[in-house]
Design a protein around this motif. Sequence first.
Motif, PDB file in Angstrom:
ATOM      1  N   ARG A   1       0.805  -1.206   0.000  1.00  0.00           N
ATOM      2  CA  ARG A   1       0.000   0.000   0.000  1.00  0.00           C
ATOM      3  C   ARG A   1       0.852   1.276   0.000  1.00  0.00           C
ATOM      4  O   ARG A   1       1.512   1.586   0.989  1.00  0.00           O
ATOM      5  N   GLY A   2       0.829   2.010  -1.123  1.00  0.00           N
ATOM      6  CA  GLY A   2       1.436   3.336  -1.188  1.00  0.00           C
ATOM      7  C   GLY A   2       2.900   3.303  -1.591  1.00  0.00           C
ATOM      8  O   GLY A   2       3.708   2.600  -0.998  1.00  0.00           O
ATOM      9  N   LYS A   3       3.222   4.128  -2.587  1.00  0.00           N
ATOM     10  CA  LYS A   3       4.593   4.156  -3.125  1.00  0.00           C
ATOM     11  C   LYS A   3       5.611   4.576  -2.053  1.00  0.00           C
ATOM     12  O   LYS A   3       6.688   3.997  -1.941  1.00  0.00           O
ATOM     13  N   ALA A   4       5.241   5.574  -1.257  1.00  0.00           N
ATOM     14  CA  ALA A   4       6.184   6.063  -0.235  1.00  0.00           C
ATOM     15  C   ALA A   4       6.471   4.970   0.795  1.00  0.00           C
ATOM     16  O   ALA A   4       7.611   4.819   1.262  1.00  0.00           O
ATOM     17  N   ASN A   5       5.449   4.189   1.141  1.00  0.00           N
ATOM     18  CA  ASN A   5       5.663   3.076   2.081  1.00  0.00           C
ATOM     19  C   ASN A   5       6.574   2.018   1.470  1.00  0.00           C
ATOM     20  O   ASN A   5       7.432   1.454   2.147  1.00  0.00           O
ATOM     21  N   ARG A   6       6.347   1.740   0.174  1.00  0.00           N
ATOM     22  CA  ARG A   6       7.206   0.750  -0.496  1.00  0.00           C
ATOM     23  C   ARG A   6       8.651   1.249  -0.518  1.00  0.00           C
ATOM     24  O   ARG A   6       9.585   0.470  -0.330  1.00  0.00           O
ATOM     25  N   GLN A   7       8.831   2.552  -0.720  1.00  0.00           N
ATOM     26  CA  GLN A   7      10.202   3.105  -0.718  1.00  0.00           C
ATOM     27  C   GLN A   7      10.851   2.931   0.654  1.00  0.00           C
ATOM     28  O   GLN A   7      12.040   2.639   0.753  1.00  0.00           O
ATOM     29  N   ARG A   8      10.090   3.100   1.710  1.00  0.00           N
ATOM     30  CA  ARG A   8      10.640   2.900   3.071  1.00  0.00           C
ATOM     31  C   ARG A   8      11.097   1.456   3.238  1.00  0.00           C
ATOM     32  O   ARG A   8      12.142   1.181   3.831  1.00  0.00           O
ATOM     33  N   VAL A   9      10.291   0.535   2.716  1.00  0.00           N
ATOM     34  CA  VAL A   9      10.646  -0.888   2.860  1.00  0.00           C
ATOM     35  C   VAL A   9      11.838  -1.231   1.968  1.00  0.00           C
ATOM     36  O   VAL A   9      12.723  -2.006   2.365  1.00  0.00           O
ATOM     37  N   ILE A  10      11.907  -0.631   0.795  1.00  0.00           N
ATOM     38  CA  ILE A  10      13.061  -0.861  -0.083  1.00  0.00           C
ATOM     39  C   ILE A  10      14.349  -0.441   0.638  1.00  0.00           C
ATOM     40  O   ILE A  10      15.367  -1.145   0.591  1.00  0.00           O
ATOM     41  N   ALA A  11      14.297   0.669   1.347  1.00  0.00           N
ATOM     42  CA  ALA A  11      15.485   1.114   2.112  1.00  0.00           C
ATOM     43  C   ALA A  11      15.860   0.074   3.175  1.00  0.00           C
ATOM     44  O   ALA A  11      17.049  -0.216   3.388  1.00  0.00           O
ATOM     45  N   LEU A  12      14.861  -0.514   3.815  1.00  0.00           N
ATOM     46  CA  LEU A  12      15.134  -1.564   4.827  1.00  0.00           C
ATOM     47  C   LEU A  12      15.769  -2.788   4.178  1.00  0.00           C
ATOM     48  O   LEU A  12      16.693  -3.389   4.735  1.00  0.00           O
ATOM     49  N   VAL A  13      15.258  -3.167   3.010  1.00  0.00           N
ATOM     50  CA  VAL A  13      15.792  -4.349   2.311  1.00  0.00           C
ATOM     51  C   VAL A  13      17.250  -4.081   1.910  1.00  0.00           C
ATOM     52  O   VAL A  13      18.128  -4.929   2.104  1.00  0.00           O
ATOM     53  N   GLU A  14      17.486  -2.891   1.391  1.00  0.00           N
ATOM     54  CA  GLU A  14      18.853  -2.572   0.954  1.00  0.00           C
ATOM     55  C   GLU A  14      19.804  -2.505   2.144  1.00  0.00           C
ATOM     56  O   GLU A  14      20.950  -2.948   2.058  1.00  0.00           O
ATOM     57  N   ASP A  15      19.326  -2.003   3.265  1.00  0.00           N
ATOM     58  CA  ASP A  15      20.176  -1.975   4.467  1.00  0.00           C
ATOM     59  C   ASP A  15      20.459  -3.392   4.981  1.00  0.00           C
ATOM     60  O   ASP A  15      21.445  -3.616   5.698  1.00  0.00           O
ATOM     61  N   ALA A  16      19.602  -4.341   4.616  1.00  0.00           N
ATOM     62  CA  ALA A  16      19.844  -5.750   4.966  1.00  0.00           C
ATOM     63  C   ALA A  16      20.803  -6.402   3.971  1.00  0.00           C
ATOM     64  O   ALA A  16      21.128  -7.587   4.096  1.00  0.00           O
ATOM     65  N   GLY A  17      21.230  -5.633   2.951  1.00  0.00           N
ATOM     66  CA  GLY A  17      22.230  -6.137   2.000  1.00  0.00           C
ATOM     67  C   GLY A  17      21.651  -6.825   0.779  1.00  0.00           C
ATOM     68  O   GLY A  17      22.352  -7.552   0.081  1.00  0.00           O
TER      69      GLY A  17
END
Length: 222
Positions: free
Chosen positions: A161-177
């Motif tokens: 739900r929501g592009k901005a929320n997906r961007q927040r999760v993408i940052a979390l995934v990238e921080d997980a490597g």
Amino acid sequence: MPDKPAIAILGGTGKEGQGLAYRWAKAGYAIIIGSRSEDRARQAANRIRERVPHARIQGMENRQAAQAADIVVVSVPYAGFRPLLEHIRDVVQGKLVVNVVVPLRPPKVTKVHLPQEGSAAQEAQAILGPDVAVVDAFQNISHELLWEDGPVDCDVLVTGRGKANRQRVIALVEDAGLRAWDAGPIENSAVVEGLTSVLIYLNKTYGSTHAGIRITGVPDRR
Ligand SMILES: NC(=O)c1ccc[n+]([C@@H]2O[C@H](COP(=O)([O-])OP(=O)(O)OC[C@H]3O[C@@H](n4cnc5c(N)ncnc54)[C@H](OP(=O)(O)O)[C@@H]3O)[C@@H](O)[C@H]2O)c1
């Protein structure tokens, strides 16, 4: 790193949750392991601390963990999904909920099974209501790859739900490597969740353990 949000991982005593806790603890996030048992949560937090001595990590009962965090990750077997969401519903209002759950129906885990809402993400959204944003991630990543230190040969599709929320999760995934893609709205979660059964089927058929996916033909922005 006080600017990083605190992440609760409900079911964080389990395989996938421990892998995520390990990677995010290494990246400097404050982690709260959630469990049905506070004791088990504390023990799981200690296991991460053994590998990441600087980890900011604690353990709590699931509802308390959800209440204490900015972002709530749900990582329990599908059988416990609905009762857990009902248990935390009032304390996650206004928060971002990251769903890791695949709606598998053991023992037929090589066959796609999706709930009547369309996907576990949509089921969670319906249970938690409009003031919560549910975003899917990590459905296609094996817990062993998260727990090991090597690079992960599989992309993470982020839907919800929501592009901005997906961007927040993408940052979390990238921080997980890991490499993440914005794979669209919550209606697309059915494909990501269903894909897990396809990957398990490939592993069974070809004798592999870590079948994964890569998105090709799109320029890598990193
Ligand atoms: N394992 C993987 O490689 C993988 C990969 C991608 C996605 N996933 C998805 O991630 C989720 C977690 O997978 P997992 O392999 O980590 O599962 P798991 O190890 O079997 O269980 C995770 C935790 O969930 C809690 N739990 C178990 N049954 C429960 C119930 N009925 N109600 C509430 N909590 C319950 C337990 O914690 P407490 O007893 O401490 O409460 C357990 O430690 C699943 O939905 C799975 O489909 C897994």
